[in-house]
Design an enzyme around this catalytic site. Structure first.
Site, PDB file in Angstrom:
ATOM      1  CE  LYS A  42      -5.757  -0.794   6.058  1.00  0.00           C
ATOM      2  NZ  LYS A  42      -4.790   0.046   5.293  1.00  0.00           N
ATOM      3  CD  GLU A  61      -3.118   1.141   2.377  1.00  0.00           C
ATOM      4  OE1 GLU A  61      -2.824   0.253   3.257  1.00  0.00           O
ATOM      5  OE2 GLU A  61      -3.854   2.047   2.445  1.00  0.00           O
ATOM      6  CG  ASP A  72       2.049 -16.860  11.342  1.00  0.00           C
ATOM      7  OD1 ASP A  72       1.183 -16.057  10.722  1.00  0.00           O
ATOM      8  OD2 ASP A  72       1.744 -17.970  11.885  1.00  0.00           O
TER       9      ASP A  72
END
Ligand code: HMG
Length: 442
Positions: free
Chosen positions: A280, A85, A296
């Site tokens: 987010k 992004e 991970d």
């Protein structure tokens, strides 16, 4: 036309590709070309990537950016970020630079305990089960010694195992709830191996426990698995400065900015729709570093969002306050990360990213990752409460729009220059390309 296939996993890579393109693509040559153009010319490196996962047909690139000027606990870092992004790396960099001049980020690890559980069913007398657990507990730990001895040498291992009665939720459901210390490893394989050994010992030895009836001794193991919810593997990141030092922006006073910023955080604390987007933004920074360092990100995502809901309502991970004229912005988040094991010693770019970070311990990496999240959140909130997010975000996104319209290098140079003084919106860029091409045709 779609089709099913048996034995796909046994086909060679090139036969897999043949089947894929013949089954799903009208232009088979074009599809093959796209897949193959991402292969690495270094066969050994390509094979390494092929073998990370199963049924590999090509590589999927993500850009690896870097955000310099992160001053964390007095030490300077350039942070690697793998992300697709636009504006995330720029935002992190801008935040880093801003806070570098104000004492930098402070971070510390609060706790490092990880959790794993053996879930089992037992229909007998709960008191007898408790007695069995007391009787067997040391044997559970002893039987796992071959697995734990190396970890113990490094200062880690099994911290504790307890029996948990979950029969109020599901009839007959109990757990062995275990805590682990895994030092510089994320520890998933270590924890799961210990748990599977606990389950075996726990089930087998039940047959020899005299106080059990025959039926009671038949303990049914459902599964043994670590938990990615790690509320006791916590790290805190923080920035603070005098309110009057909080902005170099002439369009808003420092006091007004601080107050709006805190309001924005307060809204994310009480309003889940906002909290999800707010968090987010934090994960933009966190995931990018987690990915670059071969950790991970699904585990981190799941654990962080569970933590954000720990009080029964999904809420902001970060907090802000002003006390005695000092603005403080901070965050505590659970992060189970490793700097050894997994991809960390395998993927050349992961190794490079870790070296760029001065080969951190897992605790240091927890601090760096948390700081990247906080920096990202600061940048987003600063934009949101001042210029709005689109101005900066679209400025960074300009190149993507130009690429979408296959702009030439010359067109890019002209349009980047033009948009230094114009607001970037998708339609404004499309119009500018159109006008430029008309002009160039004349
Ligand atoms: P700016 O002030 O226009 O940038 O900010 P500048 O050109 O004046 O440069 C200042 C510094 O910013 C640079 O210093 C760099 O550190 C960095 P320098 O290197 O010149 O010494 N910077 C860059 N770094 C690398 N490449 C670049 C670049 N440009 C500036 N090309 C900026 C522009 C985008 C940084 C600013 O507007 C910003 O921080 N915006 C926030 C962007 C953001 O948060 N993006 C995330 C995606 S949006 C989202 O998903 C999350 C969200 O929904 C979360 C939420 O709602 O909370 C927003």
């Amino acid at each position: 036309m779609s089709a099913s296939i048996s034995g796909f996993s046994k086909l060679s890579k090139s036969k897999k590709i043949d089947w894929i393109v013949d089954t799903y693509f009208s232009n088979t040559e074009d599809a093959k070309r796209i897949l193959k153009q991402y292969w690495n010319s270094n066969d050994k490196l390509q094979q390494l990537h092929d073998e990370f996962v199963e049924n590999t047909i090509t590589n999927y690139y993500l850009p690896l950016g870097v955000a310099p000027n992160f001053l964390i606990n007095g030490k300077l870092y350039t942070i690697p970020m793998a992300i697709e992004e636009s504006s995330v790396v720029a935002a992190a960099s801008k935040s880093a630079k801003f806070w570098m001049d104000r004492g930098g980020f402070k971070a510390h690890v609060i706790s490092t305990t990880k959790i794993g559980q053996v879930h089992f069913m037992y229909q007998g007398n709960p008191e007898t089960l408790k007695n069995y657990f007391k009787h067997i507990k040391s044997q559970l730990i002893e039987a796992a010694k071959p697995i734990t001895k190396n970890m113990e040498k490094r200062g880690g291992g099994i911290v504790d195992v307890e029996l948990r009665d979950k029969t109020q939720d599901i009839t007959g459901y109990y757990q062995l709830h275990a805590q682990f210390e895994t030092q510089d490893a994320m520890g998933a394989n270590f924890i799961n191996s210990c748990l599977e050994q606990f389950a075996k010992t726990f089930k087998d030895e039940a047959l020899n426990f005299d106080a059990f009836t025959a039926e009671e001794s038949d303990i049914q193991i459902v599964m043994s698995i670590l938990s990615n919810y790690v509320p006791d593997c916590l790290v805190r990141a923080e920035v603070s400065c005098k309110v009057e030092d909080l902005t170099d922006d002439k369009t808003i006073s420092a006091e007004e900015f601080a107050s709006k910023f805190i309001q924005a955080v307060n809204i994310a604390e009480v309003e889940p729709f906002r909290a999800v987007t707010h968090n987010k933004g934090i994960m933009n920074g966190i995931d990018a570093v987690v990915l670059a360092t071969g950790n991970d990100f699904r585990a981190v995502e799941a654990g962080v969002h569970a933590y954000a809901s720990r009080n029964g309502r999904y809420s902001s991970l970060s907090h802000a306050k002003i006390e005695h004229g000092i603005f403080t912005f901070w965050m505590e988040i659970p992060l189970a990360l490793g700097t050894i094991g997994g991809l960390t010693g395998l993927h050349p770019l992961v190794k490079l990213s870790l070296e760029l970070l001065h080969n951190p311990t897992a605790k240091e990496l927890m601090q760096i990752v948390a700081v990247a999240g906080l920096a990202q959140n600061f940048a987003a909130l600063r934009s949101l409460t001042t210029t709005g997010i689109q101005q900066g975000h679209m400025k960074m996104h300009l190149m993507n729009i130009l690429n979408q319209f296959e702009a030439t290098e010359a067109e890019k140079t002209t349009l980047v220059e033009y948009f230094k003084t114009q607001v970037v919106t998708h339609s404004a860029v499309v119009e500018a390309i159109h006008q430029l091409r008309i002009k160039n045709e004349k």
